[in-house]
Design a protein around this motif. Structure first.
Motif: not given
Lengths: 276, 276
Positions: B256, B260, B210-212, B152, A25-26, B148-149, A102-107, B206-207
């Motif tokens: 999100s 939480l 929102g992940e992009y 992790l 994975m890493l 997952v990445f 942390f709960a808000i999507s970057p977008v 949550a991550r």
């Protein structure tokens, strides 16, 4: 709980499984970045890094990172001091606000600033008249970077300052020390390592922020392109070698950050053991 | 003692209060308020029309499903990693331990292009997976791998300290009473780990939602198939359809928060039930 040397097949199996998972994975993605970046030799690699747009992007990334880290350090210290040294109404509410990014999507974070300062905003005519560009310009990139990184330092400082209590600061205050002196002579030595740790986490995230910056940047090459955005452009142009070459710079920075992080943690632990 | 600290003996209350509220307002509260006002201004009819559109609905579904799958995988492997790193001494342990934080330090765009190249049809790992009939890139599986990445470290880093602080005597008592390893783990150790596991799980979930940055490359972004909610927001923004983008973002934000809130609520319920 005490660590033991593994002594049977099952325990070695668990260790093996964990190691294989981390390697696949890493580590494998890191090896791939290096291999793709150098696929066409050193000359192509160095040319990709020397290209003016790449250098501009690196510069802008560093600019946004420095601004975010400076602003967030001041805010982190002030907010952690406020949350741990005083009692006031609504403290739980304010401290939970700090976890919001942390709960808000970057977008979504980027979108917040587009709506506040962009074309549909009620203050847009004023900004335009004053020639203040925020969206699709450097200030927007800095704001977006600050938004996604602002909790890091506070979150590192609050637990340790909570654990330290207030008695030392209160003693200093009753003896007539000013707030600044108390902070510099009493508090700072106690929280030094946590602060450095928070700054490292903040730097790491600021260097690599992609989603939020992507929304506010407008992707103008040489102007509002940060390194991660530059990678996206190169990749989408099928210029894979250059994309991975630029990516390798960020990998090197990430590894340096990881090493620093571990060093700081090790120093902090040693300090604790020596009763410091 | 309480009345003593209520008097705010330590100087600097108004100063730190000022900085904290000014910064929070500028970065968080004003943008959030502008965002909510803007979305409210579009009216229920338009809002529902955007959010209940099948393409949008499907994007939420894919986001939640893949983030859930990734959080479950991270739960299992995070627990394994924490266990192995706390319980056993072996060569290379410190290196593995340091590696876990790599996803926090590595920019998501770099992770995104590396994972895509790795799992693409002609990639190092993708060639074997595709040969087995598993499309590992441009599919929900690829999206899950990217999530997952990025998620992790959360579970491993939440469980590790709790596992380390467990009292070895409890386990010895269980062993003396004749419990086998598995029974001890299930009945004595695991109940202590549920709380940090849930914390890590919810952060990872949550991550993921929102992940992009890491997902955009590997997702392939096919509407009705591999389009996730943050990507759809981006697509609407590129068409300058700010209202639709804001509506989708508001629902994503509420999702999100709900994740939480539910997990925090469950944690509190568990603590109350145990009477701890």
């Amino acid at each position: 709980m005490v660590a033991v040397k593994p002594h049977n097949f099952r325990q070695w199996g668990l260790i093996g499984l964990a190691a294989v998972f981390l390697l696949v994975m890493l580590v494998l993605p890191l090896i791939l970045v290096a291999s793709e970046a150098l696929a066409k030799g050193w000359q192509v690699y160095l040319d990709a890094l020397n290209e003016p747009f790449a250098r501009k992007a690196l510069f802008l990334t560093l600019e946004a990172t420095v601004a975010a880290v400076l602003g967030n350090t001041v805010f982190g210290l002030a907010s952690a001091w406020l949350l741990t040294k005083y009692d006031f109404r609504g403290k739980a509410f304010w401290s939970s606000l700090l976890d919001l990014p942390f709960a808000i999507s970057p977008v979504v974070a980027g979108l917040l600033f587009v709506i506040l300062f962009g074309r549909m905003s009620p203050i847009y005519p004023f900004l335009r008249a004053e020639h203040i560009a925020i969206i699709f310009a450097v200030p927007g990139i800095i704001l977006a970077t600050v938004f996604v990184t602002f909790p890091f330092i506070t979150r590192e400082l609050v637990p340790i300052m909570e654990a330290q209590g207030r008695s030392e600061e209160e003693a200093a205050a009753t003896m007539g020390a000013s707030g600044w002196t108390i902070f510099r002579r009493v508090t700072l030595p106690n929280i030094k390592w946590a602060l450095i740790y928070g700054v490292i986490l903040c730097t790491a995230r600021a260097l690599g922020e992609f989603g939020a910056v992507s929304v506010v940047s407008g992707h103008i090459r040489g102007k509002t392109n940060t390194l991660p955005l530059h990678i996206e452009i190169l990749y989408n142009e099928y210029n894979f070698t250059a994309a991975f070459a630029v990516a390798s710079i960020l990998v090197i920075l990430a590894v340096v950050i990881l090493i620093l992080r571990n060093l700081v943690e090790w120093r902090a632990k040693r300090g604790l053991r020596n009763g410091n | 003692m309480k009345s003593f600290s209520n008097k705010k003996v330590i100087p600097g209350y108004r100063f730190t209060c000022g900085i904290t509220f000014f910064y929070l307002s500028l970065i968080l509260l004003i943008p959030l308020a502008a965002f909510v006002l803007y979305t409210a201004g579009m009216g229920w009819e338009k809002f529902l029309a955007v959010v209940l559109d099948y393409r949008v609905f499907h994007a939420y579904y894919i986001s939640l499903l893949t983030a859930l799958a990734a959080a479950v995988i991270n739960g299992v492997f995070g627990l394994l990693l924490a266990w192995v790193l706390v319980r056993y001494d072996f060569f290379g342990k410190r290196l593995l331990d340091g590696l876990i934080d790599l996803p926090f330090a590595l920019p998501t765009a770099v992770a995104g292009i590396a994972l895509t190249t790795l799992y693409a049809e002609n990639g190092w790992l993708g060639q074997y997976l595709y040969a087995l009939g598993i499309p590992s890139a441009f599919s929900p599986l690829g999206i899950t791998l990217a999530m997952v990445f990025v998620g992790l470290p959360f579970v491993a880093r939440s469980v590790q300290p709790v596992l380390r602080d467990l009292d070895p005597q409890v386990e010895e008592a269980a062993a003396l009473l004749g419990a086998g390893d598995w029974l001890t783990f299930r009945r004595v150790i695991f109940p202590e780990l549920v709380s940090p596991l849930l914390t890590g799980f919810s952060l990872s979930f949550a991550r993921g939602v929102g992940e992009y940055g890491s997902v955009v490359f590997i997702a392939g972004n096919l509407p009705y198939e591999t389009e996730i909610a943050p990507l759809l927001i981006m697509a609407k923004l590129e068409q300058f359809d700010y209202q639709a983008a804001a509506a989708i973002a508001l629902v994503l934000l509420l999702l999100s928060f709900a994740i939480l809130l539910v997990i925090n609520g469950y944690q509190r319920y568990r603590v109350q039930k145990q009477g701890v």
